[in-house]
Structure formats: structure tokens, C-alpha cells
Design an enzyme around this catalytic site. Structure first.
Site, short mmCIF file in Angstrom:
data_model
loop_
_atom_site.label_atom_id
_atom_site.label_comp_id
_atom_site.label_asym_id
_atom_site.label_seq_id
_atom_site.Cartn_x
_atom_site.Cartn_y
_atom_site.Cartn_z
N GLU A 343 49.78 53.91 42.35
CA GLU A 343 49.62 54.00 43.80
C GLU A 343 50.63 54.94 44.47
O GLU A 343 51.49 54.49 45.24
CB GLU A 343 49.72 52.59 44.42
N GLU A 557 43.42 47.22 39.56
CA GLU A 557 44.01 46.03 40.16
C GLU A 557 43.02 45.48 41.18
O GLU A 557 42.42 46.25 41.93
CB GLU A 557 45.32 46.33 40.91
C1 BGC Z 1 50.63 46.91 43.78
C2 BGC Z 1 51.33 45.68 43.25
C3 BGC Z 1 51.38 44.63 44.35
C4 BGC Z 1 49.96 44.30 44.76
C5 BGC Z 1 49.86 43.21 45.81
C6 BGC Z 1 49.35 46.59 44.52
O1 BGC Z 1 49.08 47.55 45.43
O2 BGC Z 1 50.39 47.81 42.73
O3 BGC Z 1 52.60 46.03 42.81
O4 BGC Z 1 52.04 43.50 43.95
O5 BGC Z 1 49.39 45.45 45.31
O6 BGC Z 1 50.46 43.60 46.98
#
Ligand code: BGC
Length: 667
Positions: A343, A557
Site C-alpha cells: 500500500e 487483504e
Molecule cells: C494494512 C494493514 C492494516 C489493515 C487494517 C491495511 O491497509 O495493510 O497493515 O492493519 O489495513 O487497517
């Protein structure tokens, strides 16, 4: 005998009242009465509350909140308490995390910019001084061994349904005719800073977050990641638990400062750091879990920040390439899926701090986000070419985040234009150069002057273009976009407009007069997050159309912060996470449909996160895990939440018959 009629003891018969002429007897009588009363009360309490007075199989009721004592365990090999007992005994949860309480008074608060430290011979003594001088007190792990978990790891019995079937189907009955492709990757993601803990162990150098978390107020609960989940020692347990859930892939990030404690090219490599990741990768493979590596998840080695301002300086490029080369050579063949950066869009706009205190001369706080982008994109591109030159097996890309946006008022020109602006200023800022053109999006170049957004040379454009083998997106949500109040043009003309330069407004409610919210909302401290399941399939389709690759698209993610989860006083309440379950299962269903019905080449999904972890500036206040971590337990005990079990049920009933994914990748 006289009957004493007192509130709740009508039936109690007491001895005759003593005569007034005998004070001694009166006293004794009173004592007898008091004793009988006490016995009665104890008896009644027993009847009402004590398991002992009911029957032996009865469970004790929930106990009030008690903070357990911390036990220091010097060496641990077995018996960490990670094997479920099978007894759903209500357990009170402590409200504070004693392993993470920050010592705010230690460490310097803000340092002058410029060279502030003499790195000498990069020896252990120098590193020790660096820790002492810049960080101060560090909480040390409460144990220092890697326990071997049972294999297969036992799973609890599935949670009972929350709703009737006509309202919510059991996971295995959702879309029963659809199946994921045989080589599909299904797993979880974590990141070093949020998960590993043991920040000073085995030669690791400090990261910027180890430093900034010492500033009072920078982290919502003033915690550090000194211990976090102690994944440094508990990774085998966590991998075994993921394997039990059916996971066949695990996405983790490497702490650059574990490999190069000083970050810099020419400084020593820390073999112990490499060994940790080798063990993790090896064990993961042993369990049939494909390990997936992110080289950088926001944890810049502090030494680089101190020395030259981290990503504010072009010097970061060579240091990053040097670090990546060590990782490529060491993990070639054992890692097949690589990400250079997590990101970058979020990373480069992280609060002006600490960059503001360590900016090199010539870079202002206003320039920093763009200068950072430039150096990051160049570092990515160089590393991509190095990957190919070294003939490293597998594929490499970087992880995008955010969304493309939907016009708040469909058909309204201004809002449609706002959506295009958001795309250019967010995903497009990195995806356009890396996936398509080698250069910044035209729209952005037309608006940001070169003194703010440095331009790429023709050679750099060639270097950057096409440096991703697949498209990776952390797609947490989709959002509604409108023109800002006063319109786009007025905003563009006014540099001090809060929305400048993107000049759009984000809405999490629809444009109907009633203004319905876009979806189920997350924990209030995560106000950017909501469940937008109905938009996830079109989002992935659009991304794949805009940025087609030969390697397909990964959902790297996705996850949810269950509202108020951290405020739940009991474990059995905290592991009941229906909102997270809704999001994960509805996304998985949409992804399955996207693959089977729309033919979107989605290759894998990674839920964020396998366990609760340190959520950056929010500290431990928001939880994203599919497993609950009791931060007060001496072994940071993990407990599966509903979402983990239901997700696992969905996957196990929809994966290709024989799970050939890892086998396919090993061929
Ligand atoms: C990030 C994580 C973060 C998650 C929740 C993602 O954008 O890569 O590091 O914990 O969001 O906020």
C-alpha cells in the site's frame, strides 16, 4: 420459639428470645442469630450462584473483570495453553495490555534533522547505543523459545447458527454448485511490525514505528509493538492453526531492520534475522502452506530515517534494492509470490510525522508525499528488473489499496468526474506508471507542478513501465464519490481547500433523500471501513479491465474491525463476530461468483488478519483478527472467532476436490 419476620427469611425459626434480665444470654443469643443469618446468606448465595451447590456438570458463571498477573517464562517448550480445552468456560478479559504499555518518558522526543548519529563500524555496541539513545526502554518478550504445536491442530466444534436458515444459510450451503479453481490460494495475511514483537531480539534494528510509538499520543492507546503477537516465537502455532482452518497460503512481511539492522547498503546482514524467516518459510511449506513475502510493509529501518529521511531521499532506492537482492538470493525457490511494497498510497501519506522531524534539506512537508511516491516507484521498478535479471522463480508485484469509487449521484457529471479524479489520485498514482505507462497519470501531471510532483525522465519511464506480473489489491471496501462542496473547479483553484489536490468528497451514505448508509459499518475508530460486498465483484472486474496482467488478480487483504470488539468484557462475547463473518463470507461468495460466472482471473485471497494485531496508530484498540489474542495472557493465547470457523467451513466446502494449489506451484 418465636418466628422472626425479616424480609427474605420468613421461614426461619430461631430459638426463644433471651430474657432481658440476662445480658450474657442476650449477647450469646444475638451471636447465634447472627451466625445463623450468615449461614443462611451463604447458603442462598450458593444456591443462586455457586456451581458447587447445583450439580457437578454445571458451569461457573462469568466472573468479573480481573487482570491476571504476568508470568515471565524464560524457556517454553510445551504447554502454552494454545490447545483448546474444549470447555467454553466464560473468561473475563482484562481491559489493558500489560505487555504493551508504553514508557512514554524514555527516548528522545523529536530529533533535529540532518546527521544525528555516528554509525561507526555498524557493530553491536553502536546498535545498542542507537536503541538506547533513540528508543529507550523496550519491553522484552516473556519467553524465548518456539513451541512446536500439535499437528493436526485441533479445531473447536463449530459455533451454533446465529440466525434461522431461511435468513442465513450455513457456510457449506451457500452457492453449493460453485467451486474455487484447483490452484486457488486461500489464506491469511500479517505484517512484521504488527505481528512479530521481539523488536530488539536477535540483532533486529529499530524501525520508524518503534520510535514514533514512543511519542505520547501518537498511538491511540499509547502502546508500542514491542511484544504485539510475539509471532517471532509463536509463528509455528499460528501456522498450524491456519493449516487446521484449511489455509494453503500465508502472506507475511519481512522487517527490513531484522535483515539489515542499520538498513544501509554496506552495513552488516543479520544472519539471525534471515534464519527466522527461513524457519518460518520452511515450516509453512511443511504444513502445505504457500508462504508469500512482502518486502516492505511500512517499517522503514529507523537508521535510514535518521540518516537521510527515509523515503524522502533518493538514497533509499539503492538501500532497498540491496536489501531486496539479499532476500531474492536467499529465498529463491522457496518463495514464489513476492510483493515489493504494501500500500504505497497509504505509506506515503502517513501523518507528516516522523518525516517532518527527519526531512532532508530541500524536501518540505508538502512535497514529501510526492517525493516519497517517486522514490518508492523507482525502487519498485529497479527491484522488479533485478528479480528478472537474477532469474528468480515466481512472480512479483506490489500491493495496491483503496477502491475505484462509484458516483454518488449516478449520471451527475460532476460526480462522474470526481470518480475519475479519485482513480487518478489514488490507485492510478502507482498502478498507471507501474502497470501501464511508466509515468504519473496525465490528470495528475496536468495539475501538480513539478516542484511538488517530481517528473520521471524518459529513461525512468522505460524503467518503470510494465513492472508487475500480477495485480494485487487490498480491497477492503468500495466507496461513493462526489464533487466536493463548492465544486471541483473552486477546490482546484484553492490550495488550502482541505480536499486539494484530489478535490473529491467521499460519502458512506447514498444520495437518496433518506441517505441510507452504504453497508454494515465497522468499529467506529475505523471510520473508513464498511462492508461493501455488493461492490466487490464489479470492483475486481474493473481493476482487471483497467490493469490486465498475465498473472491475474489477487485480493491481498480484506477484513473487518468488528464494532466495539475490544470493549467486550468476556471472551465468549469477543469471539462472536457476526459483522466480520458477514463481510468475509459475502466477499468470498462474490469472489467465487466473480471467478465462475464472470471469468475474472482471481488467483487468491488473503484475509486480514489471522490474529488480532497492533493496528498502527490505533494500537490495540481495533481488532482485525479471525482469532482473538488475549494480550494479557502470559502466552498471548489465541482463540478462534466465529468468523475463522465459518470462513474455514466455506472454503473447505468450496475448494477444488483435492487441494492441489501448493502441489501445482511446486511443480
Ligand atoms: C494494512 C494493514 C492494516 C489493515 C487494517 C491495511 O491497509 O495493510 O497493515 O492493519 O489495513 O487497517
Amino acid at each position: 420459639m418465636s418466628q422472626i419476620d425479616l424480609k427474605s427469611s420468613r421461614a426461619l425459626v430461631l430459638p426463644d428470645a433471651p430474657k432481658a434480665s440476662d445480658p450474657q444470654r442476650v449477647r450469646i443469643g444475638r451471636m447465634v442469630i447472627a451466625a445463623l443469618w450468615l449461614m443462611l446468606i451463604a447458603y442462598r448465595l450458593g444456591l443462586d450462584h455457586g456451581p458447587h451447590f447445583r450439580n457437578s456438570s454445571a458451569l461457573p458463571d462469568a466472573q468479573p473483570l480481573v487482570l491476571p498477573k504476568i508470568h515471565i517464562i524464560p524457556t517454553v517448550t510445551t504447554g502454552l495453553g494454545w490447545i483448546p480445552t474444549g470447555l467454553p468456560t466464560p473468561q473475563a478479559l482484562p481491559s489493558v495490555n500489560p505487555f504493551a504499555a508504553v514508557r512514554t518518558a524514555t527516548g528522545p522526543l523529536g530529533r533535529p534533522q540532518g546527521k544525528a548519529f555516528d554509525w561507526g563500524d555498524f557493530g553491536h555496541d553502536v546498535m545498542k547505543r542507537f536503541w538506547d539513545d533513540w528508543i529507550g526502554h523496550v519491553i522484552q518478550p516473556q519467553f524465548d523459545a518456539v513451541p512446536l504445536p500439535p499437528h493436526p491442530y485441533p479445531l473447536p466444534s463449530p459455533p451454533p447458527p446465529l440466525y434461522p436458515e431461511y435468513y442465513a444459510l450455513p457456510p457449506d450451503q451457500i452457492l453449493p454448485d460453485l467451486t474455487f479453481p484447483p490452484d486457488f490460494l486461500f489464506g491469511w495475511a500479517t505484517a512484521a511490525q504488527q505481528y512479530e514483537g521481539a523488536v530488539q531480539t536477535d540483532g533486529r534494528g529499530p524501525s520508524v514505528w518503534d520510535w514514533t510509538s514512543r511519542f505520547p499520543g501518537y498511538i491511540a492507546d499509547n502502546t508500542t509493538a514491542d511484544i504485539a503477537d510475539l509471532g517471532y516465537y509463536l509463528y509455528k502455532q499460528d501456522l498450524a492453526r491456519m493449516a487446521a482452518l484449511g489455509g494453503n497460503a500465508y502472506s507475511f512481511s519481512v522487517a527490513w531492520s531484522r535483515i539489515f539492522p542499520f538498513g544501509m547498503k554496506g552495513s552488516p546482514v543479520n544472519e539471525k534475522g534471515l534464519k527466522y524467516y527461513e524457519d518460518l518459510v520452511g515450516y509453512s511449506r511443511e504444513l502445505g502452506i504457500e508462504p508469500v513475502m512482502t518486502l516492505f510493509h511500512w517499517d522503514t529501518p529507523l537508521a535510514l530515517q535518521v540518516e537521510y529521511g527515509g523515503f524522502a531521499s533518493p538514497r533509499i532506492i539503492d538501500d532497498y534494492v540491496n536489501y531486496a537482492e539479499v532476500m531474492f538470493r536467499r529465498f529463491n525457490g522457496t518463495i514464489r509470490l513476492w510483493y515489493t511494497f504494501n500500500e504505497p498510497g497509504v505509506f506515503c501519506v502517513q501523518p507528516g510525522f516522523p518525516q517532518n522531524t527527519t526531512l532532508p534539506h530541500g524536501v518540505s512537508a508538502a512535497q514529501y508525499p510526492y517525493v516519497c511516491r517517486r522514490h518508492l516507484v523507482l525502487a519498485h521498478a529497479k527491484v522488479y528488473h533485478l528479480f528478472k535479471e537474477l532469474n528468480i522463480q515466481g512472480e512479483i508485484s506490489y500491493k495496491n489499496d483503496d477502491y475505484l469509487g462509484i458516483a454518488w449521484r449516478r449520471g451527475r457529471k460532476e460526480d462522474e468526474e470526481a470518480v475519475k479524479r479519485h482513480q487518478a489520485y489514488y490507485i492510478g498514482f502507482f498502478a498507471d506508471p507501474i502497470h501501464l505507462t511508466g509515468d504519473w497519470p496525465e490528470l495528475v501531471k496536468a495539475e501538480l507542478p513539478p516542484d511538488l510532483l517530481p517528473r520521471f525522465s524518459a529513461d525512468e519511464v522505460e524503467l518503470i513501465k510494465g513492472t508487475a506480473d500480477f495485480f494485487a489489491i487490498d480491497a477492503y471496501r468500495e466507496d461513493l464519490i462526489s464533487a466536493p462542496p463548492g465544486g471541483i473547479d473552486a477546490c482546484l483553484r484553492n490550495r488550502s481547500h482541505p480536499a486539494w489536490p484530489e478535490c473529491v468528497s467521499k460519502k458512506d451514505y447514498d444520495s437518496s433523500p433518506y441517505g441510507w448508509g452504504i453497508g454494515e459499518f465497522a468499529e467506529p475508530s475505523m471510520d473508513w471501513l464498511h462492508n461493501s460486498w455488493q461492490h466487490i465483484r464489479p470492483l475486481l472486474q474493473r481493476l482487471n479491465d483497467m490493469y490486465p496482467t498475465t498473472g491475474g488478480i489477487y485480493l491481498t487483504e480484506f477484513g473487518f474491525a468488528e464494532p466495539h470488539e475490544n470493549e467486550k468484557p468476556y471472551l465468549h462475547q469477543a469471539i462472536q463476530d457476526p459483522a466480520r463473518t458477514h463481510l468475509l463470507l459475502s466477499y468470498l461468495g462474490e469472489i467465487l461468483k466473480g471467478i465462475v460466472e464472470d471469468g475474472i482471473p482471481i488467483k487468491g485471497v488473503f484475509a486480514w488478519s489471522s490474529v488480532d494485531n497492533w493496528e498502527w496508530n490505533t494500537g490495540f484498540k481495533a481488532r482485525f483478527g479471525n482469532q482473538f489474542v488475549d494480550y494479557s495472557h502470559p502466552t498471548l493465547k489465541r482463540t478462534f472467532k466465529r468468523s475463522a470457523i465459518e470462513m474455514s467451513q466455506f472454503w473447505k466446502s468450496h475448494r477444488a476436490q483435492a487441494d492441489e494449489s501448493v502441489a501445482a506451484m511446486s511443480d
